[in-house]
Design an enzyme around this catalytic site. Structure first.
Site, PDB file in Angstrom:
ATOM      1  N   SER A  10       0.645  -1.202   0.073  1.00 16.32           N
ATOM      2  CA  SER A  10      -0.041   0.230   0.040  1.00 16.32           C
ATOM      3  C   SER A  10       0.859   1.263  -0.014  1.00 16.32           C
ATOM      4  CB  SER A  10      -1.033   0.051   1.403  1.00 16.32           C
ATOM      5  OG  SER A  10      -1.748   1.382   1.333  1.00 16.32           O
ATOM      6  N   ASP A  49      -7.171  -5.071   1.796  1.00 13.37           N
ATOM      7  CA  ASP A  49      -7.924  -4.427   0.783  1.00 13.37           C
ATOM      8  C   ASP A  49      -9.279  -4.055   1.727  1.00 13.37           C
ATOM      9  OD1 ASP A  49      -8.711  -3.337  -1.739  1.00 13.37           O
ATOM     10  OD2 ASP A  49     -10.071  -4.844  -2.151  1.00 13.37           O
ATOM     11  N   PRO A  57      -0.352   6.276   3.748  1.00  8.06           N
ATOM     12  CA  PRO A  57       0.275   6.350   4.882  1.00  8.06           C
ATOM     13  C   PRO A  57      -0.494   6.315   6.116  1.00  8.06           C
ATOM     14  CG  PRO A  57      -0.245   8.626   3.885  1.00  8.06           C
ATOM     15  CD  PRO A  57      -0.499   7.460   2.810  1.00  8.06           C
ATOM     16  N   GLY A  58      -1.845   6.467   5.984  1.00 10.08           N
ATOM     17  CA  GLY A  58      -2.922   6.211   7.274  1.00 10.08           C
ATOM     18  C   GLY A  58      -2.666   4.780   7.519  1.00 10.08           C
ATOM     19  N   LYS A  59      -3.061   4.073   6.615  1.00 10.69           N
ATOM     20  CA  LYS A  59      -2.995   2.424   6.643  1.00 10.69           C
ATOM     21  C   LYS A  59      -1.643   2.076   6.987  1.00 10.69           C
ATOM     22  CE  LYS A  59      -5.287   0.603   3.331  1.00 10.69           C
ATOM     23  NZ  LYS A  59      -5.793  -0.024   2.019  1.00 10.69           N
ATOM     24  N   ASP A  73     -13.951   7.446   8.592  1.00 12.05           N
ATOM     25  CA  ASP A  73     -13.959   7.619  10.015  1.00 12.05           C
ATOM     26  C   ASP A  73     -14.798   8.599  10.487  1.00 12.05           C
ATOM     27  OD1 ASP A  73     -12.403   5.167  10.052  1.00 12.05           O
ATOM     28  OD2 ASP A  73     -10.732   6.262  10.756  1.00 12.05           O
ATOM     29  N   HIS A 122     -12.560  -2.379  11.736  1.00 13.14           N
ATOM     30  CA  HIS A 122     -12.453  -3.270  11.012  1.00 13.14           C
ATOM     31  C   HIS A 122     -11.239  -3.829  10.696  1.00 13.14           C
ATOM     32  CE1 HIS A 122     -11.805   0.209   8.746  1.00 13.14           C
ATOM     33  NE2 HIS A 122     -11.749  -0.303   7.409  1.00 13.14           N
ATOM     34  N   GLU A 129      -2.512  -3.543  -9.849  1.00 13.79           N
ATOM     35  CA  GLU A 129      -3.862  -3.443 -10.368  1.00 13.79           C
ATOM     36  C   GLU A 129      -4.803  -4.443  -9.405  1.00 13.79           C
ATOM     37  OE1 GLU A 129      -5.082  -2.668 -13.832  1.00 13.79           O
ATOM     38  OE2 GLU A 129      -2.882  -1.730 -14.074  1.00 13.79           O
TER      39      GLU A 129
END
EC number: 3.6.1.66
Length: 202
Positions: A7, A68, A10-12, A160, A185, A39
């Site tokens: 990924s 994902d 940056p948040g993830k 959020d 989640h 892809e």
């Protein structure tokens, strides 16, 4: 152990680094390694996560972890689902979290009755030891709530600020980061993934 996160978000990356810290894993973003995004041609979270993990592993030579995730709105038949990141572009806005929230609230403006704004945030994590790993680790987390009428709170990212969680009577963006991470989640999927990593890889 080094693992590449498939990924460029940056948040993830920050959220997963915090959640995986107890394992002592070094999580690198694919952007740090110059790996382009994969892809995502599939219609399910698990297929896209697996494609992203294999792509990052193939180009880095490292084990890889991919997430994902998306928003599934009941009134929209589960959409935007795997197209969540690009949701705003369907309505003429540029890609981005704020525009996604704006587009969602506009599309839901006519839904004002209790129960009409039900939605879930879903996260699927996939880890592979190599690009050809025949036995990927797969974890999934889901949190149900309702879409708020307007954004509230400043923590978090994505949806959020509008994901109202009845059990806390607040949006995810209003919760302290530690509480959000434990109940999101992605937090739920990561807890499952940690158990799988400990059992099978570490």
């Amino acid at each position: 152990m080094k693992i590449v996160l498939a990924s460029n978000n940056p948040g993830k990356l920050a959220e997963l680094q915090a959640l995986l810290a107890p394992l002592g894993l070094e999580l690198l973003s694919q952007a740090e390694l110059g790996i382009p995004e994969a892809e995502e041609p599939f219609r399910t979270f698990v297929e896209n996560a697996l494609a992203k993990a294999r792509h990052a592993s193939r180009l880095s030579g490292l084990s890889a972890l991919a997430d994902d995730a998306g928003l599934c709105v009941d009134a929209f038949g589960g959409l935007p689902g795997v197209d969540t990141a690009f949701y705003a572009t369907r309505f003429g806005y540029a890609k981005g979290d704020n525009n996604n929230v704006r587009a969602l609230l506009e599309q839901m403006a006519h839904l004002t009755q209790p129960g009409q704004r039900r939605a879930a945030l879903v996260s699927t994590l996939v880890a592979v030891r190599s690009a050809d790993d025949p036995e990927p680790l797969i974890a999934s987390g889901r949190v149900a709530g309702e879409i708020a009428l307007q954004p509230v709170g400043s923590n978090g990212f994505g949806f959020d600020p509008v994901m109202f969680i009845p059990e806390f009577a607040q949006t995810f963006a209003q919760l302290p980061v530690s509480v959000k991470n434990a109940n999101s989640h992605r937090g739920k999927a990561t807890a499952q993934m940690i158990a799988l990593l400990r059992e099978r890889w570490l």
